[in-house]
Design an enzyme around this catalytic site. Structure first.
Site, PDB file in Angstrom:
ATOM      1  N   HIS A  25      -2.824   0.606   8.546  1.00  0.00           N
ATOM      2  CA  HIS A  25      -1.464   1.095   8.317  1.00  0.00           C
ATOM      3  C   HIS A  25      -1.490   2.322   7.389  1.00  0.00           C
ATOM      4  O   HIS A  25      -0.863   3.351   7.681  1.00  0.00           O
ATOM      5  CB  HIS A  25      -0.607  -0.028   7.722  1.00  0.00           C
ATOM      6  CG  HIS A  25       0.792   0.376   7.392  1.00  0.00           C
ATOM      7  ND1 HIS A  25       1.894  -0.164   8.017  1.00  0.00           N
ATOM      8  CD2 HIS A  25       1.279   1.283   6.488  1.00  0.00           C
ATOM      9  CE1 HIS A  25       2.987   0.408   7.524  1.00  0.00           C
ATOM     10  NE2 HIS A  25       2.638   1.279   6.589  1.00  0.00           N
ATOM     11  N   GLU A  26      -2.233   2.200   6.277  1.00  0.00           N
ATOM     12  CA  GLU A  26      -2.244   3.302   5.295  1.00  0.00           C
ATOM     13  C   GLU A  26      -2.973   4.524   5.851  1.00  0.00           C
ATOM     14  O   GLU A  26      -2.533   5.657   5.637  1.00  0.00           O
ATOM     15  CB  GLU A  26      -2.874   2.850   3.972  1.00  0.00           C
ATOM     16  CG  GLU A  26      -2.114   1.733   3.260  1.00  0.00           C
ATOM     17  CD  GLU A  26      -0.620   1.951   3.159  1.00  0.00           C
ATOM     18  OE1 GLU A  26      -0.184   3.115   3.061  1.00  0.00           O
ATOM     19  OE2 GLU A  26       0.126   0.960   3.215  1.00  0.00           O
ATOM     20  N   GLN A  38       3.369   9.728   1.588  1.00  0.00           N
ATOM     21  CA  GLN A  38       4.617   8.999   1.304  1.00  0.00           C
ATOM     22  C   GLN A  38       5.226   9.397  -0.029  1.00  0.00           C
ATOM     23  O   GLN A  38       6.391   9.067  -0.286  1.00  0.00           O
ATOM     24  CB  GLN A  38       4.368   7.491   1.300  1.00  0.00           C
ATOM     25  CG  GLN A  38       4.016   6.933   2.670  1.00  0.00           C
ATOM     26  CD  GLN A  38       3.879   5.437   2.589  1.00  0.00           C
ATOM     27  OE1 GLN A  38       2.800   4.927   2.297  1.00  0.00           O
ATOM     28  NE2 GLN A  38       4.965   4.721   2.821  1.00  0.00           N
ATOM     29  N   HIS A  56      -0.947   6.817   8.015  1.00  0.00           N
ATOM     30  CA  HIS A  56      -0.071   7.770   7.318  1.00  0.00           C
ATOM     31  C   HIS A  56      -0.776   9.113   7.114  1.00  0.00           C
ATOM     32  O   HIS A  56      -0.123  10.158   7.072  1.00  0.00           O
ATOM     33  CB  HIS A  56       0.338   7.223   5.948  1.00  0.00           C
ATOM     34  CG  HIS A  56       1.470   6.235   5.991  1.00  0.00           C
ATOM     35  ND1 HIS A  56       2.724   6.553   6.478  1.00  0.00           N
ATOM     36  CD2 HIS A  56       1.556   4.944   5.598  1.00  0.00           C
ATOM     37  CE1 HIS A  56       3.527   5.497   6.374  1.00  0.00           C
ATOM     38  NE2 HIS A  56       2.838   4.500   5.845  1.00  0.00           N
ATOM     39  N   CYS A 116       7.258  -0.850   5.940  1.00  0.00           N
ATOM     40  CA  CYS A 116       6.746   0.375   5.327  1.00  0.00           C
ATOM     41  C   CYS A 116       7.791   0.900   4.362  1.00  0.00           C
ATOM     42  O   CYS A 116       8.991   0.922   4.694  1.00  0.00           O
ATOM     43  CB  CYS A 116       6.468   1.402   6.421  1.00  0.00           C
ATOM     44  SG  CYS A 116       5.842   2.967   5.795  1.00  0.00           S
ATOM     45  N   LEU A 117       7.354   1.341   3.182  1.00  0.00           N
ATOM     46  CA  LEU A 117       8.307   1.856   2.194  1.00  0.00           C
ATOM     47  C   LEU A 117       9.012   3.118   2.705  1.00  0.00           C
ATOM     48  O   LEU A 117      10.099   3.448   2.243  1.00  0.00           O
ATOM     49  CB  LEU A 117       7.590   2.159   0.869  1.00  0.00           C
ATOM     50  CG  LEU A 117       6.984   0.944   0.153  1.00  0.00           C
ATOM     51  CD1 LEU A 117       6.234   1.385  -1.095  1.00  0.00           C
ATOM     52  CD2 LEU A 117       8.049  -0.090  -0.191  1.00  0.00           C
ATOM     53  N   GLY A 166       0.834  -1.195   0.000  1.00  0.00           N
ATOM     54  CA  GLY A 166       0.000   0.000   0.000  1.00  0.00           C
ATOM     55  C   GLY A 166       0.863   1.237   0.000  1.00  0.00           C
ATOM     56  O   GLY A 166       2.085   1.164   0.206  1.00  0.00           O
TER      57      GLY A 166
HETATM   58 NI    NI Z   1       3.661   2.648   5.352  1.00  0.00          NI
END
Ligand code: NI
Length: 179
Positions: free
Chosen positions: A144-145, A54, A148, A102-103, A49
């Site tokens: 999680h998303e 991000q 952010h 996480c990226l 995701g």
């Molecule tokens: Ni993330």
């Protein structure tokens, strides 16, 4: 379409509360382009995701989807989904701990508690209202998303830092132990 640069932890954009997109503005070329580019960026990074902050855009847009992803070999499939201005409501008090990465927090994994069942309300990429129930890994990805969008990363949700691991150590010491 374009692969966008991913912000890493320490960049202030990841700690800001993102701005909603007016529902009538979802069809605007700028937002449609953002969604396309986010999908391509997620794909390029083999991510589960991605949230707009991000990619340095402080708007309430997330994309996610998991299918045969080398980063999540054992994960359940999650449908490819675009959520604009998502709101989540837990439908249970049950939380489960499982691994997340996480990226924006490269090469780290940690165990994070998440609700196992949620009501999700949002607008879709076509601007129409969406409402559905998500459970299991899908519910985890949504939480999680959505975090952010409120300036939070998975590290903030960990009960303890004891499981925080670099990728090689995660594979070596934790994945096997979990089997
Ligand atoms: Ni993330």
């Amino acid at each position: 379409m374009a692969v966008l640069k991913v912000a890493h932890l320490g960049h202030p954009v990841l700690r800001q509360v993102a701005e909603p997109v007016p529902p009538e503005g979802i069809g605007a070329p700028e937002i449609q382009r953002l969604i396309e580019d986010m999908l391509e960026t997620m794909d390029d990074h083999d991510g589960a995701g991605l949230a707009a902050p991000q990619v340095h855009v402080s708007r309430r847009v997330v994309v996610y989807g998991v299918r045969a992803n080398p980063r999540y070999p054992d994960a359940e499939d999650v449908p490819l989904t675009v959520l604009v201005n998502p709101r989540i409501t837990p439908l249970t008090e049950d939380q489960e701990e499982d691994w997340e990465g996480c990226l924006s927090v490269p090469d780290l994994r940690g165990k994070v508690p998440r609700w196992t069942r949620l009501q999700v309300e949002a607008y879709g990429r076509n601007g129409r209202p969406l409402r559905f129930v998500a459970g299991g890994f899908h519910a985890r990805v949504v939480q999680h998303e959505c975090d952010h969008l409120d300036g939070k990363v998975f590290l903030d949700r960990m009960r303890s830092m004891e499981t925080l691991s670099f990728l090689p150590e995660f594979h070596r010491y934790w994945l096997r132990a979990d089997d």
